[in-house]
Design an enzyme around this catalytic site. Structure first.
Site, mmCIF file in Angstrom:
data_model
loop_
_atom_site.group_PDB
_atom_site.id
_atom_site.type_symbol
_atom_site.label_atom_id
_atom_site.label_comp_id
_atom_site.label_asym_id
_atom_site.label_seq_id
_atom_site.Cartn_x
_atom_site.Cartn_y
_atom_site.Cartn_z
ATOM 1 N N ASN A 9 8.628 -5.105 -4.615
ATOM 2 C CA ASN A 9 7.748 -4.245 -5.406
ATOM 3 C C ASN A 9 7.567 -2.954 -4.613
ATOM 4 O O ASN A 9 6.728 -2.871 -3.718
ATOM 5 C CB ASN A 9 6.416 -4.951 -5.640
ATOM 6 C CG ASN A 9 5.491 -4.172 -6.563
ATOM 7 O OD1 ASN A 9 5.687 -2.987 -6.817
ATOM 8 N ND2 ASN A 9 4.468 -4.840 -7.066
ATOM 9 N N ARG A 88 10.535 -4.811 -9.236
ATOM 10 C CA ARG A 88 9.642 -4.131 -10.164
ATOM 11 C C ARG A 88 10.214 -2.736 -10.408
ATOM 12 O O ARG A 88 10.392 -1.944 -9.488
ATOM 13 C CB ARG A 88 8.243 -4.000 -9.570
ATOM 14 C CG ARG A 88 7.290 -3.232 -10.491
ATOM 15 C CD ARG A 88 6.027 -2.818 -9.758
ATOM 16 N NE ARG A 88 5.172 -2.002 -10.600
ATOM 17 C CZ ARG A 88 4.339 -1.087 -10.145
ATOM 18 N NH1 ARG A 88 4.260 -0.852 -8.839
ATOM 19 N NH2 ARG A 88 3.593 -0.388 -10.968
ATOM 20 N N HIS A 176 1.982 -0.623 -16.046
ATOM 21 C CA HIS A 176 1.240 -1.779 -15.528
ATOM 22 C C HIS A 176 1.454 -3.017 -16.398
ATOM 23 O O HIS A 176 0.614 -3.899 -16.472
ATOM 24 C CB HIS A 176 -0.261 -1.471 -15.415
ATOM 25 C CG HIS A 176 -0.589 -0.492 -14.331
ATOM 26 N ND1 HIS A 176 -1.554 0.479 -14.493
ATOM 27 C CD2 HIS A 176 -0.072 -0.328 -13.084
ATOM 28 C CE1 HIS A 176 -1.621 1.206 -13.378
ATOM 29 N NE2 HIS A 176 -0.734 0.742 -12.514
ATOM 30 N N ARG A 236 -3.557 11.263 -9.330
ATOM 31 C CA ARG A 236 -3.076 11.720 -10.635
ATOM 32 C C ARG A 236 -4.246 12.086 -11.537
ATOM 33 O O ARG A 236 -5.299 11.455 -11.497
ATOM 34 C CB ARG A 236 -2.217 10.637 -11.292
ATOM 35 C CG ARG A 236 -0.835 10.520 -10.698
ATOM 36 C CD ARG A 236 -0.096 9.295 -11.204
ATOM 37 N NE ARG A 236 -0.288 8.131 -10.329
ATOM 38 C CZ ARG A 236 0.107 6.908 -10.609
ATOM 39 N NH1 ARG A 236 0.695 6.653 -11.763
ATOM 40 N NH2 ARG A 236 -0.099 5.923 -9.758
ATOM 41 N N GLU A 353 1.722 -9.719 -9.804
ATOM 42 C CA GLU A 353 2.953 -9.118 -10.301
ATOM 43 C C GLU A 353 4.182 -9.766 -9.672
ATOM 44 O O GLU A 353 5.205 -9.962 -10.355
ATOM 45 C CB GLU A 353 2.940 -7.613 -10.021
ATOM 46 C CG GLU A 353 1.904 -6.844 -10.814
ATOM 47 C CD GLU A 353 1.769 -5.409 -10.355
ATOM 48 O OE1 GLU A 353 1.752 -4.512 -11.212
ATOM 49 O OE2 GLU A 353 1.675 -5.177 -9.129
#
Length: 369
Positions: A9, A88, A176, A236, A353
């Site tokens: 990831n 990922r 996500h 961001r 994840e």
């Protein structure tokens, strides 16, 4: 000899990893991460049933970080043979809505998407190429953060632009998704009535998004064509009037300057002038830190209310991610802003994840044999 799956990831300045048995189980044999790549890098390793250990390493690039992980894997699991590597991949565009074996053609198509996720996709693709060299006999499998959102209604997938742009791929992809899949899997395992509830998954970390889940499926989300839209994030900006971008262009700012400003210099960092880390801001006495937190909470409440409107109600909010799981005061402030919606239930759950990726890899490998 143990056959195993390696999960990678890759983030903007880190690589998380986990090793799972190929055929069974949900607990990793080994996990860890290389952090602060390109700077004062360190690696942390957690063996199953053991204690986490950390040490400084030389990792100026993501490729170097993966080489460090390969060495650690060989020393901790000398009898393991890696048969599959799950990656990922932040953006699959309109091309990929399910996990796929990554070959040269897939890599070439993913290269064209890097402008859509400049903070994460280049590192992810570098990770795939490096993993192919380090583990030439393992299948490389890409698992896409956008895939979860692929079936959401057209109404919540489109912009008010001519249809030709939608057909060309300008859509609200959402991100996500692996986190959302993990949360839904965990809730179902608990016996939570996922299919009968209207709820929002609030993934709050350095990157932030909120996703409406209706009938057990993704219905609408805050991120859109890129990972910029929606909530205020670490660096961001989240939602912004496109007119601001036109103004900057008229003032002579280049596309590269605007990209740097929106992706790396805005959000909590830009608002506070102090840090992109919520922990730093909560501990600060600077009024700018308090204003940044207030704005973060307000935007989260606004977007969750909008998502509730798309579903016609809200039964629960599920918090996950670094801020969502650990910042109780932020959760409480967001929930306080939602009490007029018949006081929805608050749930806090970890997102896994890496496990979600491992399960996808395991499924593809079993189908290939």
């Amino acid at each position: 000899m143990t056959t195993a799956i390696l999960v990678l990831n890759a983030g903007s300045s880190s690589v998380k990893f986990a090793v799972f048995p190929e055929d069974r189980g949900e607990e990793p044999l080994l996990s860890g991460a290389v952090g602060r790549i390109g700077g004062n890098a360190s690696v942390s390793i957690l063996p199953a049933g053991g204690e986490r250990k950390s040490e400084g390493v030389d990792a100026p690039t993501h490729a170097a970080a993966l080489a460090v992980l390969a060495t650690k894997l060989a020393s901790h699991l000398p009898d393991a043979t890696i048969t599959g590597i799950g990656h990922r991949v932040v953006h699959g565009g309109a091309l990929y809505s399910e996990p796929v074996v990554v070959d040269d053609g897939v890599l070439a198509s993913l290269d064209t998407l890097t402008p859509l996720a400049p903070l994460h996709l280049p590192q992810g693709l570098e990770g795939i190429r490096t993993a192919r060299a380090l583990f030439p006999n393992a299948r490389q499998i890409g698992c896409f953060d956008t895939a979860f959102h692929a079936e959401k209604p057209w109404l919540h997938n489109s912009f008010a632009l001519p249809q030709s742009y939608y057909d060309a791929g300008l859509r609200r992809y959402g991100f996500h998704g692996l986190s959302c899949q993990s949360i839904l899997r965990g809730l179902r395992d608990e016996g939570y009535p996922v299919a009968d509830r209207k709820f929002v998954i609030a993934h709050l970390g350095n990157g932030c998004s909120a996703t409406a889940v209706l009938g057990g499926k993704g219905h609408a989300t805050t991120m859109g064509f890129s990972a910029l839209d929606g909530l205020i994030m670490g660096t961001r900006c989240g939602q912004i009037d496109p007119g601001v971008l036109l103004y900057w262009m008229g003032q002579g700012k280049s596309a590269e300057e605007i990209e740097t400003l929106l992706y790396r210099q805005s959000g909590l960092l830009g608002l506070s002038g102090l840090s992109n880390d919520m922990r730093d801001l909560e501990q600060s006495d600077d009024p700018a830190a308090a204003r940044a937190i207030e704005a973060f909470v307000a935007r989260a409440v606004e977007e969750i209310c909008r998502l509730a409107g798309t579903m016609g109600g809200l039964d629960a909010v599920v918090f996950c991610g670094g801020i969502g799981e650990n910042a109780a005061s932020i959760r409480d402030r967001i929930m306080a802003g939602l009490t007029f919606l018949s006081s929805p239930e608050m749930l806090v759950r970890p997102t896994r994840e890496e496990l979600e990726i491992a399960l996808s890899v395991r499924n593809l490998l079993s189908r290939a044999t």
